[in-house]
Design a protein around this motif. Structure first.
Motif, PDB file in Angstrom:
ATOM      1  N   HIS A   1       0.828  -1.210   0.000  1.00 22.98           N
ATOM      2  CA  HIS A   1       0.000   0.000   0.000  1.00 22.98           C
ATOM      3  C   HIS A   1       0.861   1.259   0.000  1.00 22.98           C
ATOM      4  O   HIS A   1       0.387   2.328  -0.393  1.00 22.98           O
ATOM      5  CB  HIS A   1      -0.903   0.017   1.244  1.00 22.98           C
TER       6      HIS A   1
ATOM      7  N   PRO B   1      -5.880   4.449   6.396  1.00 28.69           N
ATOM      8  CA  PRO B   1      -5.121   3.446   7.165  1.00 28.69           C
ATOM      9  C   PRO B   1      -3.646   3.792   7.330  1.00 28.69           C
ATOM     10  O   PRO B   1      -3.074   3.563   8.405  1.00 28.69           O
ATOM     11  CB  PRO B   1      -5.307   2.160   6.351  1.00 28.69           C
TER      12      PRO B   1
ATOM     13  N   THR C   1      -6.175  -1.440   6.812  1.00 23.09           N
ATOM     14  CA  THR C   1      -7.010  -1.369   5.608  1.00 23.09           C
ATOM     15  C   THR C   1      -8.140  -2.383   5.679  1.00 23.09           C
ATOM     16  O   THR C   1      -9.286  -2.087   5.314  1.00 23.09           O
ATOM     17  CB  THR C   1      -6.156  -1.625   4.354  1.00 23.09           C
TER      18      THR C   1
END
Length: 686
Positions: A269, A391, A447
């Motif tokens: 991410h 997140p 997440t």
């Protein structure tokens, strides 16, 4: 399918091979000639169909240096049928994929078909209605030999297959090969286990656990193709070099749709540019961090203190603060994802307004409810009560704000543990932060707390013993509605957070019901080599069953002092390059640059892990940290003590050494100028 016996069996089998290759070629040509111009409704359907046809064409490729079939079964009767008096049973050729002739009659049966199973399971004690099992030997793609076992003949003694042994020990150059011709009964049971259940395979070096996992994927795609086509499959390996090494196995079996990735790929991410020390990484990888993240996330939900007034036309509708609080408490009690609850909140508020409208005599419908949910006052209340949370920003705040971390880690992490994971230099933003691999896993956890991770039908996790509890959770999120095949060896755990038991690991994965199987028969590592490496087991994995090599060839094994240092190492490499097959030079990471210079000065070409060997360049220089999962015909292991000293503690170092000692398929030379680790002087415990 019955074929008359030929006076010259080898010529007959070669003729069948030629005919089978011609039939496969015809099957491919039939697909290539398909005209889809009149069968698709639009360009989207046409593109999908074209892609499917292209995949089918690739799956029907005839690999010239790969045997199309490797075995034959002559049944005493048709499988599943009663034998008629005087009738002969059917004959089936077992291969990597199904091949049929112009009439649709099978010429080669896929190894995964039920009728092929006795090729792997039949024995003298239980012949499974097989009268004859024939194995074929090949040189390149040419059929050169055969070997028969008359399973139903009590006068013929059971013997070890020479062709099977030769295939197991055959030198390899290039990527990992499939083992479809050499699958053993205990391996076959794992390969053909059902899709619904998860399986964990504990297997020492050379027991074939990686190959078993890959063949299990191929089998499941055969047995459950439609379901897995919808839900997807994934193979997870420890690093890119390992994935490159195994990537040709499934295509060789005709399977082209399996995605491969590392755990780092799954949780990418953010850009990873930093690294943790061992202590911080262990804490960040602890399953307790999931609770810290959950607390920190839901702390953003603020109990409402004021009601909401929704204006529609000339009417004003009020939802009192206590009603809002009840709605929020109900959503929290349902324990659904943070993001899903946030999306549900405006609809719940709108429903409360619609109830008032109906009581007032109005007849609102769904359009009115949706309009109320989009009302500015409702949106403002949702933003205050249940705000959006990023997140990565959540994790960044936990790692940089000591008070925020202390508030949500109270009773979970000690003060020292909190201090260990706090960043010394706080980052100004998510993009500028020097995220570590463990941080990326935390972001993935956050997440998933906000939005559910997509689940696949089946996941294969290889070298699993090196994963942290939080990494197991990350993998488990990818198969919550599917199943998993977990592969590993507790003795080869080389991370500070290495798995202590499979039961614990499977719990973190969310597959506590998985069946744990153990493979202890060694097919790849020579007897003398695995016996020597097993001297380390009492120190690195007490109680673990040592691998017992079943190979008849004990292999080539020498321990040499190296008074001339790298010159002696280079000489050993040159000696092994005179033999057929691949060669790996494995050394402590810090010693690799010097060895690379020495090889170059000696005029010996070499590759890095992940680069495919060729007949021209067969030597790979392997840092000890990347050796796991790789195999070479011959290995030179440089300075074992340096391998141990390169790790943060002795136990991890000895485990790394165990990995390095067990990469050879045919021979191993250990060179050392310094002394050997004391554990290698002890006799192995059996």
């Amino acid at each position: 399918m019955s074929t008359p016996v030929h006076d010259d069996p080898l010529s007959h089998e070669r003729a069948h091979l030629v005919a089978s290759r011609a039939a496969l070629r015809a099957m491919r040509e039939d697909v290539e000639s398909l005209d889809i111009s009149d069968v698709t409704a639009n360009w989207v359907n046409a593109a999908v169909l074209e892609a499917q046809i292209e995949d089918r064409i690739k799956a029907l490729a005839d690999l010239s240096d790969t045997p199309l079939f490797f075995g034959r079964l002559d049944y005493l009767r048709a499988p599943g049928a009663e034998q008629a008096e005087g009738a002969e049973g059917e004959r089936f050729y077992i291969g990597r994929r199904h091949v049929h002739d112009a009439d649709g009659d099978p010429m080669v049966i896929d190894w995964r078909a039920p009728v092929s199973q006795p090729f792997y399971r039949a024995s003298k004690k239980d012949p499974l209605d097989v009268g004859l099992r024939r194995r074929f030997g090949y040189t390149g793609g040419d059929l050169t030999a055969y070997e028969d076992e008359h399973l139903s003949d009590p006068a013929e003694a059971a013997t070890t297959s020479k062709l099977l042994q030769q295939e197991i020990e055959r030198p390899r150059v290039g990527p990992m090969r499939d083992i479809v011709a050499t699958i053993q009964p205990e391996q076959d049971e794992i390969v053909r286990a059902g899709l619904a259940g998860s399986v964990c395979v504990q297997g020492g070096p050379g027991t074939g656990k990686t190959a078993v996992g890959l063949h299990r994927v191929a089998y499941l795609l055969y047995a459950h193709r439609e379901r897995l086509a919808r839900t997807g499959t994934l193979v997870i390996g420890p690093n890119k070099s390992f994935l490159h090494y195994i990537e040709q196995v499934l295509p060789a079996l005709g399977e082209l749709t399996v995605r491969q990735a590392t755990v780092d790929d799954l949780v990418a991410h953010v850009e990873v540019r930093g690294a943790d020390d061992a202590g911080a990484a262990v804490i960040k990888g602890d399953a307790r961090m999931a609770e810290v993240l959950r607390r920190a996330l839901y702390a953003h939900v603020t109990p409402p203190t004021e009601g909401i007034v929704v204006v529609r036309g000339s009417r004003r509708w009020r939802v009192a603060a206590f009603e809002l609080e009840e709605i929020v408490e109900e959503l929290l009690a349902r324990d659904i994802r943070y993001g899903a609850a946030r999306e549900a909140l405006p609809q719940r508020i709108a429903h409360a307004v619609l109830v008032q409208m109906e009581r007032a005599g109005e007849a609102p419908d769904d359009r009115v409810q949706n309009a109320v949910a989009r009302n500015a006052a409702v949106k403002a209340a949702v933003k205050t009560v249940w705000p959006q949370v990023d997140p990565a920003k959540l994790v960044l705040r936990l790692l940089t704000d000591a008070d925020f971390l202390a508030e949500h880690a109270e009773g979970v992490l000690s003060a020292d543990e909190q201090k260990a994971i706090l960043w010394v230099k706080p980052a100004r933003s998510v993009k500028s932060a020097r995220w570590s691999p463990a941080d990326a896993v935390l972001i993935d956890e956050a997440t998933d707390l906000i939005e559910r991770t997509h689940s696949l039908g089946h996941v294969v996790l290889d070298e699993a013993q090196d994963l942290s509890p939080m990494q197991y959770r990350a993998v488990g999120r990818r198969c919550t509605t599917g199943s998993a095949t977990v592969l590993g060896d507790l003795a080869q755990g080389t991370t500070p957070w290495a798995t202590r038991s499979w039961e614990e690991a499977l719990g973190h994965l969310g597959k506590g019901e998985a069946v744990i199987e153990e493979l202890t028969a060694g097919f790849r590592v020579p007897t003398d080599v695995i016996t020597y490496a097993s001297r380390l087991l009492p120190s690195i994995a007490p109680g673990l069953t040592p691998v017992a090599s079943i190979r008849e060839n004990p292999g080539f094994f020498e321990i040499r002092t190296a008074p001339d240092g790298t010159a002696d190492v280079v000489a050993a490499c040159r000696e092994l390059l005179d033999r057929e097959g691949s060669v790996g030079l494995i050394a402590a990471d810090a010693r690799v640059p010097g060895l690379a210079d020495a090889l170059t000065a000696a005029g010996i070409g070499h590759l890095a892990p992940g680069e495919e060997t060729t007949h021209a360049v067969r030597l790979t220089l392997v840092p000890a940290s990347l050796a796991k999962g790789l195999e070479y015909d011959y290995v030179v292991l440089d300075e074992p003590q340096a391998v141990v000293d390169g790790e943060p503690d002795e136990r991890t170092g000895l485990r790394r050494l165990y990995v390095c000692l067990t990469r050879a398929v045919s021979g191993l030379i250990v060179t050392h100028g310094a002394g050997l680790p004391a554990q290698l002087s002890a006799e192995p415990t059996r």
